[in-house]
Design an enzyme around this catalytic site. Structure first.
Site, PDB file in Angstrom:
ATOM      1  N   TYR A 104      -2.648   9.520   0.751  1.00 54.34           N
ATOM      2  CA  TYR A 104      -3.842  10.164   0.209  1.00 54.34           C
ATOM      3  C   TYR A 104      -3.651  11.671   0.189  1.00 54.34           C
ATOM      4  O   TYR A 104      -4.054  12.353  -0.745  1.00 54.34           O
ATOM      5  CB  TYR A 104      -5.053   9.825   1.070  1.00 54.34           C
ATOM      6  N   ASN A 129     -13.311   3.990  -7.415  1.00 56.67           N
ATOM      7  CA  ASN A 129     -12.547   3.651  -8.611  1.00 56.67           C
ATOM      8  C   ASN A 129     -12.413   2.148  -8.837  1.00 56.67           C
ATOM      9  O   ASN A 129     -12.215   1.377  -7.939  1.00 56.67           O
ATOM     10  CB  ASN A 129     -11.148   4.259  -8.478  1.00 56.67           C
ATOM     11  N   CYS A 176      -4.607   1.683  -7.223  1.00 52.99           N
ATOM     12  CA  CYS A 176      -5.073   2.252  -5.960  1.00 52.99           C
ATOM     13  C   CYS A 176      -4.400   1.552  -4.788  1.00 52.99           C
ATOM     14  O   CYS A 176      -4.356   2.078  -3.691  1.00 52.99           O
ATOM     15  CB  CYS A 176      -6.575   2.133  -5.869  1.00 52.99           C
ATOM     16  N   HIS A 177      -3.865   0.376  -5.023  1.00 52.76           N
ATOM     17  CA  HIS A 177      -3.228  -0.345  -3.914  1.00 52.76           C
ATOM     18  C   HIS A 177      -1.919   0.315  -3.493  1.00 52.76           C
ATOM     19  O   HIS A 177      -1.325  -0.044  -2.491  1.00 52.76           O
ATOM     20  CB  HIS A 177      -3.002  -1.799  -4.329  1.00 52.76           C
ATOM     21  N   GLU A 198       5.500  -5.756  -4.950  1.00 53.12           N
ATOM     22  CA  GLU A 198       6.084  -4.655  -5.717  1.00 53.12           C
ATOM     23  C   GLU A 198       7.358  -4.110  -5.088  1.00 53.12           C
ATOM     24  O   GLU A 198       8.011  -3.253  -5.647  1.00 53.12           O
ATOM     25  CB  GLU A 198       5.055  -3.546  -5.857  1.00 53.12           C
TER      26      GLU A 198
END
Length: 93
Positions: free
Chosen positions: A23, A46, A53-54, A80
Site C-alpha cells: 500500500y 473500489n 486490488c488483490h 498468479e
DNA sequence: TAGCTGACGCAAA
DNA sequence: ATTTGCGCCAGCT
C-alpha cells in the site's frame, strides 16, 4: 483527493501479474508516500475489475484484507505465481 | 461542513 | 520474534 484515488487505481491497474505492491508503495507512486492507509480505504471502496486490488498487500509481505475475504485474495495470488507460504515476505518489484 | 473509519506503516515495549 | 500503541491521509457518511 479524487485525483489521488485515480492515480492509485491507475497504479494498481498497472501491477503486472505475479507482482504485488505494498500500500505504501502504491501511495508513493500515487503521489502521496504517506497515504498508505488512505490507499487501503480506496481499495476497499473500489469495485473495479480492472483494478487487481488483490495484488495489493502489506509492506511486510502479508496479505492485508479484502472485500471478498482474504482467503480468496490469497488463492488468487497463489494462482498468479505469488506464493504466500502463510507468512512469507514476497513483496516483489 | 465536520467527524468517523480504516484492506496501513512504523516505533517502542 | 511478537504484541501494543500512535501517527497519517484520503474517502465516505
Amino acid at each position: 483527493m479524487r485525483d489521488f484515488k485515480q492515480s492509485v487505481l491507475a497504479v494498481v491497474a498497472k501491477i503486472p501479474k505475479g507482482h504485488v505492491l505494498s500500500y505504501k508503495e502504491i501511495a508513493k507512486r500515487a503521489g502521496n508516500s504517506g497515504a498508505a492507509r488512505a490507499v487501503g480505504n480506496i481499495m476497499k471502496q473500489n469495485r473495479n475489475p480492472k483494478v487487481p486490488c488483490h495484488r495489493v498487500i502489506h509492506s511486510d509481505g502479508r496479505i492485508g484484507g479484502f472485500n471478498r475475504g482474504k482467503e480468496f485474495k490469497a488463492v488468487l495470488l497463489r494462482e498468479e505465481g505469488v506464493k504466500l507460504s502463510h507468512r512469507l515476505k514476497v513483496l516483489r518489484s
